[in-house]
Design a protein around this motif. Structure first.
Motif, mmCIF file in Angstrom:
data_model
loop_
_atom_site.group_PDB
_atom_site.id
_atom_site.type_symbol
_atom_site.label_atom_id
_atom_site.label_comp_id
_atom_site.label_asym_id
_atom_site.label_seq_id
_atom_site.Cartn_x
_atom_site.Cartn_y
_atom_site.Cartn_z
ATOM 1 N N ASP A 277 0.833 -1.210 0.000
ATOM 2 C CA ASP A 277 0.000 0.000 0.000
ATOM 3 C C ASP A 277 0.865 1.256 0.000
ATOM 4 N N LEU A 278 1.868 1.241 0.862
ATOM 5 C CA LEU A 278 2.734 2.418 0.964
ATOM 6 C C LEU A 278 3.480 2.667 -0.348
ATOM 7 N N THR A 279 3.961 1.600 -0.934
ATOM 8 C CA THR A 279 4.704 1.740 -2.192
ATOM 9 C C THR A 279 3.778 2.291 -3.269
ATOM 10 N N GLN A 280 2.598 1.734 -3.335
ATOM 11 C CA GLN A 280 1.635 2.172 -4.342
ATOM 12 C C GLN A 280 1.242 3.631 -4.116
ATOM 13 N N GLN A 281 0.992 3.960 -2.875
ATOM 14 C CA GLN A 281 0.599 5.321 -2.523
ATOM 15 C C GLN A 281 1.718 6.308 -2.880
ATOM 16 N N THR A 282 2.938 5.877 -2.656
ATOM 17 C CA THR A 282 4.082 6.735 -2.976
ATOM 18 C C THR A 282 4.131 7.064 -4.462
ATOM 19 N N PHE A 283 3.922 6.042 -5.282
ATOM 20 C CA PHE A 283 3.971 6.295 -6.725
ATOM 21 C C PHE A 283 2.761 7.111 -7.192
ATOM 22 N N MET A 284 1.644 6.945 -6.528
ATOM 23 C CA MET A 284 0.482 7.772 -6.895
ATOM 24 C C MET A 284 0.779 9.249 -6.653
ATOM 25 N N ILE A 285 1.383 9.508 -5.498
ATOM 26 C CA ILE A 285 1.723 10.894 -5.190
ATOM 27 C C ILE A 285 2.821 11.392 -6.132
ATOM 28 N N ALA A 286 3.785 10.519 -6.370
ATOM 29 C CA ALA A 286 4.868 10.900 -7.280
ATOM 30 C C ALA A 286 4.318 11.212 -8.670
ATOM 31 N N HIS A 287 3.336 10.454 -9.067
ATOM 32 C CA HIS A 287 2.709 10.673 -10.380
ATOM 33 C C HIS A 287 2.069 12.059 -10.436
ATOM 34 N N GLN A 288 1.429 12.434 -9.337
ATOM 35 C CA GLN A 288 0.782 13.750 -9.284
ATOM 36 C C GLN A 288 1.799 14.883 -9.208
ATOM 37 N N LYS A 289 2.910 14.593 -8.560
ATOM 38 C CA LYS A 289 3.855 15.663 -8.226
ATOM 39 C C LYS A 289 5.165 15.566 -8.990
ATOM 40 N N ILE A 290 5.176 14.812 -10.038
ATOM 41 C CA ILE A 290 6.454 14.523 -10.688
ATOM 42 C C ILE A 290 7.123 15.788 -11.228
ATOM 43 N N ASN A 291 6.349 16.789 -11.507
ATOM 44 C CA ASN A 291 6.956 18.026 -12.011
ATOM 45 C C ASN A 291 7.721 18.785 -10.936
ATOM 46 N N GLN A 292 7.593 18.313 -9.685
ATOM 47 C CA GLN A 292 8.363 18.948 -8.619
ATOM 48 C C GLN A 292 9.727 18.297 -8.433
ATOM 49 N N LEU A 293 9.929 17.188 -9.099
ATOM 50 C CA LEU A 293 11.241 16.549 -9.061
ATOM 51 C C LEU A 293 12.113 17.258 -10.079
ATOM 52 N N GLN B 94 1.289 -4.043 -10.983
ATOM 53 C CA GLN B 94 0.143 -3.662 -10.171
ATOM 54 C C GLN B 94 0.121 -2.147 -9.953
ATOM 55 N N ILE B 95 1.272 -1.591 -9.685
ATOM 56 C CA ILE B 95 1.350 -0.142 -9.465
ATOM 57 C C ILE B 95 1.032 0.612 -10.753
ATOM 58 N N SER B 96 1.601 0.138 -11.860
ATOM 59 C CA SER B 96 1.347 0.796 -13.149
ATOM 60 C C SER B 96 -0.136 0.779 -13.487
ATOM 61 N N ALA B 97 -0.745 -0.362 -13.241
ATOM 62 C CA ALA B 97 -2.176 -0.473 -13.532
ATOM 63 C C ALA B 97 -2.985 0.457 -12.641
ATOM 64 N N SER B 98 -2.560 0.588 -11.399
ATOM 65 C CA SER B 98 -3.263 1.493 -10.478
ATOM 66 C C SER B 98 -3.165 2.930 -10.962
ATOM 67 N N LEU B 99 -1.997 3.294 -11.428
ATOM 68 C CA LEU B 99 -1.819 4.653 -11.937
ATOM 69 C C LEU B 99 -2.672 4.871 -13.179
#
Lengths: 188, 284
Positions: free
Chosen positions: A55-71, B70-75
Protein backbone atom coordinates in the motif's frame (compact mmCIF):
# COMPACT_ATOMS: atom_id res chain seq x y z
CA UNK A 1 9.84 29.01 -15.56
CA UNK A 2 11.23 26.46 -13.12
CA UNK A 3 8.87 24.74 -10.73
CA UNK A 4 9.02 25.52 -7.05
CA UNK A 5 11.10 22.87 -5.23
CA UNK A 6 9.28 20.22 -3.25
CA UNK A 7 9.13 21.75 0.22
CA UNK A 8 9.65 18.48 2.01
CA UNK A 9 13.05 18.00 0.45
CA UNK A 10 16.21 19.48 1.78
CA UNK A 11 17.65 22.18 -0.44
CA UNK A 12 20.51 19.97 -1.51
CA UNK A 13 18.04 17.30 -2.60
CA UNK A 14 16.35 19.53 -5.08
CA UNK A 15 19.07 20.08 -7.62
CA UNK A 16 18.69 21.96 -10.83
CA UNK A 17 15.71 21.96 -13.08
CA UNK A 18 15.60 19.76 -16.18
CA UNK A 19 15.25 22.89 -18.23
CA UNK A 20 18.59 24.13 -17.06
CA UNK A 21 20.64 20.96 -17.36
CA UNK A 22 19.09 19.43 -20.44
CA UNK A 23 17.89 16.23 -18.74
CA UNK A 24 14.63 14.74 -19.88
CA UNK A 25 11.64 14.76 -17.57
CA UNK A 26 11.44 11.50 -15.63
CA UNK A 27 8.63 9.21 -16.65
CA UNK A 28 6.58 7.69 -13.84
CA UNK A 29 6.68 4.25 -15.43
CA UNK A 30 10.45 4.39 -15.58
CA UNK A 31 10.51 5.43 -11.94
CA UNK A 32 8.33 2.45 -11.09
CA UNK A 33 10.58 0.11 -13.00
CA UNK A 34 13.72 1.54 -11.42
CA UNK A 35 12.66 2.05 -7.83
CA UNK A 36 9.66 -0.08 -6.88
CA UNK A 37 11.85 -2.75 -5.30
CA UNK A 38 13.83 -0.23 -3.27
CA UNK A 39 10.65 1.47 -2.11
CA UNK A 40 8.94 -1.77 -1.20
CA UNK A 41 11.94 -2.90 0.82
CA UNK A 42 12.12 0.46 2.53
CA UNK A 43 8.43 0.27 3.34
CA UNK A 44 8.76 -3.29 4.59
CA UNK A 45 11.55 -2.36 6.98
CA UNK A 46 9.35 0.42 8.30
CA UNK A 47 6.12 -1.51 8.64
CA UNK A 48 7.19 -5.15 8.84
CA UNK A 49 4.03 -6.12 6.93
CA UNK A 50 3.70 -7.08 3.28
CA UNK A 51 0.25 -5.61 2.68
CA UNK A 52 1.09 -2.30 4.33
CA UNK A 53 4.33 -2.16 2.39
CA UNK A 54 2.52 -2.71 -0.90
CA UNK A 55 0.00 0.00 0.00
CA UNK A 56 2.73 2.42 0.96
CA UNK A 57 4.70 1.74 -2.19
CA UNK A 58 1.63 2.17 -4.34
CA UNK A 59 0.60 5.32 -2.52
CA UNK A 60 4.08 6.74 -2.98
CA UNK A 61 3.97 6.29 -6.72
CA UNK A 62 0.48 7.77 -6.90
CA UNK A 63 1.72 10.89 -5.19
CA UNK A 64 4.87 10.90 -7.28
CA UNK A 65 2.71 10.67 -10.38
CA UNK A 66 0.78 13.75 -9.28
CA UNK A 67 3.86 15.66 -8.23
CA UNK A 68 6.45 14.52 -10.69
CA UNK A 69 6.96 18.03 -12.01
CA UNK A 70 8.36 18.95 -8.62
CA UNK A 71 11.24 16.55 -9.06
CA UNK A 72 13.82 18.86 -10.52
CA UNK A 73 16.76 16.49 -10.88
CA UNK A 74 16.17 12.95 -12.14
CA UNK A 75 19.32 11.83 -10.33
CA UNK A 76 17.60 12.59 -7.05
CA UNK A 77 14.49 10.60 -7.84
CA UNK A 78 15.33 7.83 -5.37
CA UNK A 79 15.80 10.22 -2.49
CA UNK A 80 12.65 12.09 -3.44
CA UNK A 81 10.59 8.90 -3.55
CA UNK A 82 11.93 7.83 -0.17
CA UNK A 83 10.88 11.20 1.21
CA UNK A 84 7.38 10.79 -0.16
CA UNK A 85 7.11 7.27 1.26
CA UNK A 86 8.45 8.33 4.63
CA UNK A 87 5.90 11.12 4.88
CA UNK A 88 3.10 8.73 3.98
CA UNK A 89 4.32 6.41 6.71
CA UNK A 90 4.53 9.18 9.26
CA UNK A 91 1.11 10.43 8.36
CA UNK A 92 -0.35 7.00 8.94
CA UNK A 93 1.48 6.56 12.21
CA UNK A 94 0.25 9.87 13.53
CA UNK A 95 -3.22 8.45 13.53
CA UNK A 96 -2.36 5.25 15.33
CA UNK A 97 -1.87 4.39 18.94
CA UNK A 98 1.58 5.33 20.13
CA UNK A 99 4.19 2.96 21.44
CA UNK A 100 6.65 4.67 23.69
CA UNK A 101 10.32 3.92 24.02
CA UNK A 102 9.66 2.82 27.57
CA UNK A 103 7.44 0.03 26.33
CA UNK A 104 10.34 -1.93 24.96
CA UNK A 105 13.46 -3.26 26.45
CA UNK A 106 16.30 -1.15 25.14
CA UNK A 107 19.70 -2.37 26.15
CA UNK A 108 22.38 -0.13 27.55
CA UNK A 109 24.71 1.46 25.09
CA UNK A 110 27.45 -1.04 24.62
CA UNK A 111 28.80 -2.85 21.64
CA UNK A 112 28.85 -6.61 22.12
CA UNK A 113 32.15 -8.39 22.14
CA UNK A 114 30.73 -11.33 20.25
CA UNK A 115 30.79 -11.08 16.50
CA UNK A 116 27.68 -11.76 14.50
CA UNK A 117 27.78 -14.87 12.42
CA UNK A 118 26.92 -13.86 8.90
CA UNK A 119 25.51 -17.30 8.08
CA UNK A 120 22.91 -16.98 10.81
CA UNK A 121 22.13 -13.36 10.18
CA UNK A 122 19.30 -12.73 7.82
CA UNK A 123 16.66 -10.19 6.92
CA UNK A 124 13.91 -11.94 8.84
CA UNK A 125 15.86 -11.96 12.07
CA UNK A 126 16.57 -8.31 11.54
CA UNK A 127 12.91 -7.54 10.94
CA UNK A 128 11.90 -9.25 14.17
CA UNK A 129 14.30 -7.02 16.02
CA UNK A 130 13.09 -3.94 14.15
CA UNK A 131 9.47 -4.74 14.89
CA UNK A 132 10.19 -4.51 18.60
CA UNK A 133 11.32 -0.93 18.28
CA UNK A 134 9.00 2.08 18.58
CA UNK A 135 8.39 3.84 15.30
CA UNK A 136 10.62 6.81 15.96
CA UNK A 137 13.58 4.55 16.69
CA UNK A 138 12.91 2.28 13.74
CA UNK A 139 12.59 5.23 11.39
CA UNK A 140 16.02 6.65 12.17
CA UNK A 141 17.54 3.20 11.75
CA UNK A 142 15.93 2.68 8.37
CA UNK A 143 17.00 6.13 7.22
CA UNK A 144 20.53 5.45 8.44
CA UNK A 145 20.97 1.99 7.00
CA UNK A 146 18.64 1.96 3.99
CA UNK A 147 18.79 5.52 2.77
CA UNK A 148 22.37 6.02 3.89
CA UNK A 149 21.46 9.25 5.65
CA UNK A 150 23.92 10.81 8.08
CA UNK A 151 22.69 11.74 11.55
CA UNK A 152 22.64 15.33 10.30
CA UNK A 153 20.48 14.42 7.27
CA UNK A 154 18.08 12.56 9.53
CA UNK A 155 17.86 15.49 11.91
CA UNK A 156 17.09 17.86 9.06
CA UNK A 157 14.56 15.62 7.37
CA UNK A 158 12.70 14.79 10.58
CA UNK A 159 13.19 18.25 12.03
CA UNK A 160 14.74 16.86 15.19
CA UNK A 161 17.69 18.07 17.24
CA UNK A 162 20.95 16.34 16.30
CA UNK A 163 21.37 15.10 19.85
CA UNK A 164 17.97 13.41 19.74
CA UNK A 165 18.83 11.65 16.51
CA UNK A 166 22.19 10.47 17.80
CA UNK A 167 20.61 9.19 20.98
CA UNK A 168 17.84 7.35 19.16
CA UNK A 169 20.27 5.93 16.66
CA UNK A 170 22.56 4.65 19.37
CA UNK A 171 19.80 3.13 21.46
CA UNK A 172 18.17 1.54 18.44
CA UNK A 173 21.45 0.07 17.22
CA UNK A 174 22.16 -1.19 20.69
CA UNK A 175 18.78 -2.91 20.70
CA UNK A 176 19.50 -4.51 17.32
CA UNK A 177 22.90 -5.71 18.36
CA UNK A 178 21.49 -7.15 21.55
CA UNK A 179 18.77 -9.07 19.76
CA UNK A 180 20.89 -10.23 16.88
CA UNK A 181 23.82 -11.25 19.01
CA UNK A 182 21.58 -13.19 21.38
CA UNK A 183 19.95 -14.99 18.51
CA UNK A 184 23.30 -15.69 16.99
CA UNK A 185 24.61 -17.11 20.22
CA UNK A 186 21.58 -19.36 20.54
CA UNK A 187 21.97 -20.58 17.01
CA UNK A 188 25.70 -21.03 17.28
CA UNK B 1 28.76 4.24 32.15
CA UNK B 2 29.85 7.83 32.39
CA UNK B 3 28.26 10.64 30.44
CA UNK B 4 31.42 10.95 28.42
CA UNK B 5 31.44 7.24 27.58
CA UNK B 6 27.82 7.48 26.51
CA UNK B 7 28.62 10.44 24.31
CA UNK B 8 31.49 8.59 22.68
CA UNK B 9 29.34 5.54 22.05
CA UNK B 10 26.61 7.68 20.52
CA UNK B 11 29.21 9.29 18.29
CA UNK B 12 30.51 5.89 17.21
CA UNK B 13 26.99 4.78 16.39
CA UNK B 14 26.42 7.94 14.36
CA UNK B 15 29.22 7.12 11.91
CA UNK B 16 28.19 5.51 8.65
CA UNK B 17 30.33 2.70 7.31
CA UNK B 18 32.88 3.89 4.80
CA UNK B 19 31.97 7.54 5.21
CA UNK B 20 33.91 10.62 6.26
CA UNK B 21 31.46 11.33 9.05
CA UNK B 22 34.34 11.69 11.51
CA UNK B 23 35.07 15.04 9.94
CA UNK B 24 31.69 16.37 11.09
CA UNK B 25 31.81 18.90 13.93
CA UNK B 26 29.80 16.81 16.38
CA UNK B 27 32.24 13.93 15.94
CA UNK B 28 35.52 15.81 16.41
CA UNK B 29 35.80 14.54 19.96
CA UNK B 30 35.43 10.97 18.79
CA UNK B 31 38.01 11.47 16.05
CA UNK B 32 40.47 12.66 18.66
CA UNK B 33 39.74 9.76 20.99
CA UNK B 34 40.21 7.26 18.19
CA UNK B 35 43.67 8.65 17.50
CA UNK B 36 44.69 8.56 21.13
CA UNK B 37 43.00 5.44 22.47
CA UNK B 38 43.44 2.01 20.92
CA UNK B 39 40.40 0.68 22.79
CA UNK B 40 38.17 3.33 21.26
CA UNK B 41 39.69 2.59 17.85
CA UNK B 42 38.87 -1.12 18.32
CA UNK B 43 35.35 -0.30 19.43
CA UNK B 44 34.87 1.95 16.44
CA UNK B 45 36.15 -0.71 14.03
CA UNK B 46 33.89 -3.33 15.56
CA UNK B 47 30.88 -1.05 15.28
CA UNK B 48 31.64 -0.39 11.64
CA UNK B 49 31.88 -4.13 10.90
CA UNK B 50 28.57 -4.83 12.60
CA UNK B 51 26.93 -1.94 10.78
CA UNK B 52 28.15 -3.26 7.45
CA UNK B 53 26.49 -6.60 8.14
CA UNK B 54 23.28 -5.03 9.40
CA UNK B 55 23.17 -2.67 6.43
CA UNK B 56 23.45 -5.58 4.06
CA UNK B 57 20.65 -7.43 5.81
CA UNK B 58 18.39 -4.39 5.44
CA UNK B 59 18.25 -5.06 1.71
CA UNK B 60 17.19 -8.67 2.14
CA UNK B 61 13.48 -8.28 1.54
CA UNK B 62 11.72 -10.42 -1.08
CA UNK B 63 9.58 -8.27 -3.35
CA UNK B 64 6.15 -9.62 -4.39
CA UNK B 65 5.90 -10.70 -8.00
CA UNK B 66 4.00 -8.37 -10.26
CA UNK B 67 4.25 -5.38 -7.94
CA UNK B 68 5.45 -3.02 -10.66
CA UNK B 69 2.63 -4.08 -12.98
CA UNK B 70 0.14 -3.66 -10.17
CA UNK B 71 1.35 -0.14 -9.46
CA UNK B 72 1.35 0.80 -13.15
CA UNK B 73 -2.18 -0.47 -13.53
CA UNK B 74 -3.26 1.49 -10.48
CA UNK B 75 -1.82 4.65 -11.94
CA UNK B 76 -3.56 3.92 -15.20
CA UNK B 77 -6.84 3.53 -13.37
CA UNK B 78 -6.16 6.71 -11.45
CA UNK B 79 -5.52 8.58 -14.67
CA UNK B 80 -8.65 7.18 -16.19
CA UNK B 81 -10.59 8.30 -13.15
CA UNK B 82 -9.09 11.77 -13.46
CA UNK B 83 -7.17 11.80 -10.15
CA UNK B 84 -8.61 10.37 -6.97
CA UNK B 85 -7.68 13.15 -4.60
CA UNK B 86 -10.83 15.17 -4.64
CA UNK B 87 -9.78 17.29 -1.70
CA UNK B 88 -7.56 19.35 -3.92
CA UNK B 89 -4.57 18.58 -1.72
CA UNK B 90 -2.03 15.86 -2.18
CA UNK B 91 -0.84 13.75 0.72
CA UNK B 92 2.44 15.58 0.51
CA UNK B 93 0.70 18.86 1.01
CA UNK B 94 -1.29 17.36 3.86
CA UNK B 95 1.91 16.13 5.45
CA UNK B 96 3.37 19.59 5.13
CA UNK B 97 0.44 20.98 7.06
CA UNK B 98 0.86 18.49 9.87
CA UNK B 99 2.57 19.36 13.10
CA UNK B 100 6.14 18.76 14.21
CA UNK B 101 7.09 15.22 13.32
CA UNK B 102 9.22 14.84 16.42
CA UNK B 103 6.02 14.01 18.31
CA UNK B 104 4.88 11.50 15.74
CA UNK B 105 4.38 8.47 17.93
CA UNK B 106 3.24 10.27 21.05
CA UNK B 107 0.02 11.61 19.69
CA UNK B 108 -3.31 10.05 20.58
CA UNK B 109 -5.52 8.45 17.99
CA UNK B 110 -7.95 11.03 16.67
CA UNK B 111 -9.26 9.63 13.43
CA UNK B 112 -8.95 6.85 10.92
CA UNK B 113 -5.70 6.27 9.08
CA UNK B 114 -5.37 7.69 5.58
CA UNK B 115 -4.89 4.19 4.29
CA UNK B 116 -8.24 3.20 5.71
CA UNK B 117 -9.87 6.27 4.25
CA UNK B 118 -8.52 5.34 0.85
CA UNK B 119 -9.45 1.71 1.24
CA UNK B 120 -12.41 1.85 -1.09
CA UNK B 121 -10.35 3.38 -3.83
CA UNK B 122 -7.46 1.00 -3.29
CA UNK B 123 -9.80 -1.95 -3.43
CA UNK B 124 -11.04 -1.22 -6.88
CA UNK B 125 -7.61 -0.11 -7.92
CA UNK B 126 -6.37 -3.49 -6.79
CA UNK B 127 -8.99 -5.16 -8.93
CA UNK B 128 -7.94 -3.07 -11.90
CA UNK B 129 -4.33 -3.83 -11.12
CA UNK B 130 -4.99 -7.54 -10.99
CA UNK B 131 -6.76 -7.40 -14.31
CA UNK B 132 -3.93 -5.44 -15.86
CA UNK B 133 -1.34 -7.79 -14.38
CA UNK B 134 -3.22 -10.79 -15.75
CA UNK B 135 -3.46 -9.01 -19.06
CA UNK B 136 0.24 -8.36 -19.17
CA UNK B 137 1.03 -11.95 -18.31
CA UNK B 138 -1.53 -13.21 -20.77
CA UNK B 139 -0.06 -11.29 -23.65
CA UNK B 140 3.27 -12.86 -22.86
CA UNK B 141 1.61 -16.23 -23.14
CA UNK B 142 -0.03 -15.55 -26.47
CA UNK B 143 0.84 -17.79 -29.38
CA UNK B 144 1.59 -15.44 -32.19
CA UNK B 145 3.52 -16.24 -35.28
CA UNK B 146 4.80 -19.56 -34.04
CA UNK B 147 3.29 -22.25 -31.83
CA UNK B 148 5.67 -21.24 -29.09
CA UNK B 149 4.80 -18.72 -26.47
CA UNK B 150 5.97 -15.30 -27.43
CA UNK B 151 7.26 -12.91 -24.84
CA UNK B 152 5.79 -9.43 -24.66
CA UNK B 153 9.18 -7.98 -25.39
CA UNK B 154 9.54 -9.98 -28.56
CA UNK B 155 6.02 -9.08 -29.60
CA UNK B 156 6.47 -5.37 -29.12
CA UNK B 157 9.79 -5.54 -30.93
CA UNK B 158 8.02 -7.14 -33.85
CA UNK B 159 5.28 -4.51 -33.70
CA UNK B 160 7.86 -1.76 -33.95
CA UNK B 161 8.95 -3.16 -37.27
CA UNK B 162 5.45 -2.75 -38.60
CA UNK B 163 5.86 0.99 -38.31
CA UNK B 164 8.47 0.94 -41.06
CA UNK B 165 6.43 -1.46 -43.14
CA UNK B 166 3.34 0.69 -42.89
CA UNK B 167 5.19 3.93 -43.61
CA UNK B 168 6.63 2.50 -46.80
CA UNK B 169 3.21 1.83 -48.29
CA UNK B 170 0.44 4.28 -49.09
CA UNK B 171 -2.67 4.32 -46.95
CA UNK B 172 -5.93 3.70 -48.75
CA UNK B 173 -8.24 6.54 -47.93
CA UNK B 174 -11.45 4.80 -48.95
CA UNK B 175 -12.75 3.33 -45.73
CA UNK B 176 -15.79 2.08 -47.51
CA UNK B 177 -13.80 -0.65 -49.22
CA UNK B 178 -15.16 -4.03 -48.25
CA UNK B 179 -13.58 -5.36 -45.09
CA UNK B 180 -14.57 -8.30 -42.95
CA UNK B 181 -17.03 -7.19 -40.31
CA UNK B 182 -14.83 -8.37 -37.48
CA UNK B 183 -12.29 -5.73 -38.45
CA UNK B 184 -14.56 -3.36 -36.64
CA UNK B 185 -12.28 -1.20 -34.54
CA UNK B 186 -15.04 0.29 -32.47
CA UNK B 187 -14.27 -1.73 -29.29
CA UNK B 188 -10.70 -0.53 -29.13
CA UNK B 189 -10.13 3.08 -30.01
CA UNK B 190 -11.94 6.38 -29.96
CA UNK B 191 -10.21 7.98 -32.94
CA UNK B 192 -11.81 7.52 -36.35
CA UNK B 193 -9.33 6.14 -38.89
CA UNK B 194 -8.43 8.22 -41.89
CA UNK B 195 -7.11 5.33 -43.98
CA UNK B 196 -6.09 1.69 -43.99
CA UNK B 197 -3.76 -0.77 -45.64
CA UNK B 198 -3.07 -4.46 -45.71
CA UNK B 199 -0.09 -5.41 -43.58
CA UNK B 200 2.18 -8.17 -44.77
CA UNK B 201 2.83 -10.55 -41.90
CA UNK B 202 4.52 -13.96 -41.92
CA UNK B 203 3.05 -17.40 -41.34
CA UNK B 204 -0.02 -16.79 -43.44
CA UNK B 205 -1.74 -14.47 -41.00
CA UNK B 206 -3.92 -11.67 -42.23
CA UNK B 207 -3.71 -8.17 -40.86
CA UNK B 208 -5.14 -4.78 -41.65
CA UNK B 209 -3.74 -1.54 -40.29
CA UNK B 210 -5.83 1.56 -39.73
CA UNK B 211 -4.24 4.98 -39.88
CA UNK B 212 -5.24 6.91 -36.76
CA UNK B 213 -3.21 10.04 -37.43
CA UNK B 214 -5.02 13.32 -37.38
CA UNK B 215 -3.38 14.31 -40.66
CA UNK B 216 -0.39 13.45 -42.83
CA UNK B 217 2.07 15.35 -40.69
CA UNK B 218 0.92 13.96 -37.34
CA UNK B 219 3.01 11.44 -35.35
CA UNK B 220 2.53 7.81 -36.30
CA UNK B 221 -0.55 6.16 -34.86
CA UNK B 222 -2.12 2.98 -36.13
CA UNK B 223 -4.31 0.13 -35.06
CA UNK B 224 -3.30 -3.23 -36.52
CA UNK B 225 -5.99 -5.88 -36.53
CA UNK B 226 -5.38 -9.61 -36.93
CA UNK B 227 -8.12 -12.13 -37.53
CA UNK B 228 -6.52 -15.54 -37.68
CA UNK B 229 -5.14 -16.26 -34.25
CA UNK B 230 -7.32 -19.01 -32.89
CA UNK B 231 -4.77 -20.07 -30.30
CA UNK B 232 -4.89 -16.81 -28.41
CA UNK B 233 -6.90 -17.27 -25.25
CA UNK B 234 -5.69 -15.01 -22.47
CA UNK B 235 -5.68 -11.48 -23.79
CA UNK B 236 -7.63 -8.60 -22.31
CA UNK B 237 -10.80 -7.62 -24.12
CA UNK B 238 -10.02 -3.90 -23.99
CA UNK B 239 -6.90 -1.86 -24.49
CA UNK B 240 -5.30 -1.09 -21.16
CA UNK B 241 -4.31 2.50 -20.35
CA UNK B 242 -0.96 0.98 -19.46
CA UNK B 243 0.76 0.02 -22.72
CA UNK B 244 2.71 -3.19 -23.05
CA UNK B 245 5.69 -1.15 -24.09
CA UNK B 246 6.46 2.55 -23.93
CA UNK B 247 10.13 2.78 -24.81
CA UNK B 248 11.77 4.74 -27.61
CA UNK B 249 8.90 7.23 -27.75
CA UNK B 250 6.59 4.51 -29.06
CA UNK B 251 3.73 3.01 -27.05
CA UNK B 252 2.27 -0.36 -27.94
CA UNK B 253 -0.84 -1.97 -26.49
CA UNK B 254 -2.94 -4.98 -27.44
CA UNK B 255 -6.29 -6.59 -26.75
CA UNK B 256 -8.49 -9.28 -28.20
CA UNK B 257 -12.20 -9.48 -28.91
CA UNK B 258 -13.30 -13.01 -29.73
CA UNK B 259 -10.67 -14.11 -32.22
CA UNK B 260 -9.63 -10.70 -33.40
CA UNK B 261 -6.43 -9.23 -32.05
CA UNK B 262 -6.01 -5.46 -31.93
CA UNK B 263 -2.59 -3.85 -31.61
CA UNK B 264 -2.37 -0.11 -31.05
CA UNK B 265 0.91 1.57 -31.96
CA UNK B 266 1.35 5.23 -31.10
CA UNK B 267 4.40 7.41 -31.54
CA UNK B 268 4.71 9.47 -28.35
CA UNK B 269 4.41 9.07 -24.61
CA UNK B 270 1.82 7.24 -22.54
CA UNK B 271 -0.46 10.25 -22.32
CA UNK B 272 -0.52 10.52 -26.09
CA UNK B 273 -1.20 6.80 -26.33
CA UNK B 274 -4.14 7.10 -23.96
CA UNK B 275 -5.81 9.68 -26.15
CA UNK B 276 -6.57 6.91 -28.60
CA UNK B 277 -8.18 4.41 -26.29
CA UNK B 278 -11.43 4.17 -24.48
CA UNK B 279 -11.22 4.57 -20.74
CA UNK B 280 -12.33 1.55 -18.76
CA UNK B 281 -13.58 2.75 -15.45
CA UNK B 282 -14.44 0.00 -13.00
CA UNK B 283 -17.69 0.44 -11.13
CA UNK B 284 -17.31 2.49 -7.97
Amino acid sequence: MAEKPLPLMAEDDVGTSPESNGDTWPDIHNLIADYHTDLYRYAYRLTGKQDESEDLTQQTFMIAHQKINQLRDPLLARSWLFTVLRNCFLKIKRKQLPRTAASIEVDVNDIPETRLNEDNFDGELLQNALDQLPDEFRLVLVMFFFEGCSYKDIAEKLELPIGTVMSRLSRAKSHLRGKLTTADALMG
Amino acid sequence: MSTQDKRILEAIDACRTGSDDLSMPELHELAGRIEQDADVQALFDQSQRLDAMIGEAFEEVPVPNGLAEQISASLGAMDAAGDVDTSGHSLIEQSERDEDESAVVNRPVVQNSPVASRAAFLKWVAVAASIAACFTVAVGAVHFFTPREMEVEAFTKEARQWINDLQQNPWKLDLDAPLPSHYNIEPSVVIAPRGWQQLEVPYGSKAVAFDLRKNEGSPFAALVVFDTYDGIEKVGSVLSPVPLSNTGNVCIGACKVENTLYVLIVEGNVDQYRRFIKSQLPPV
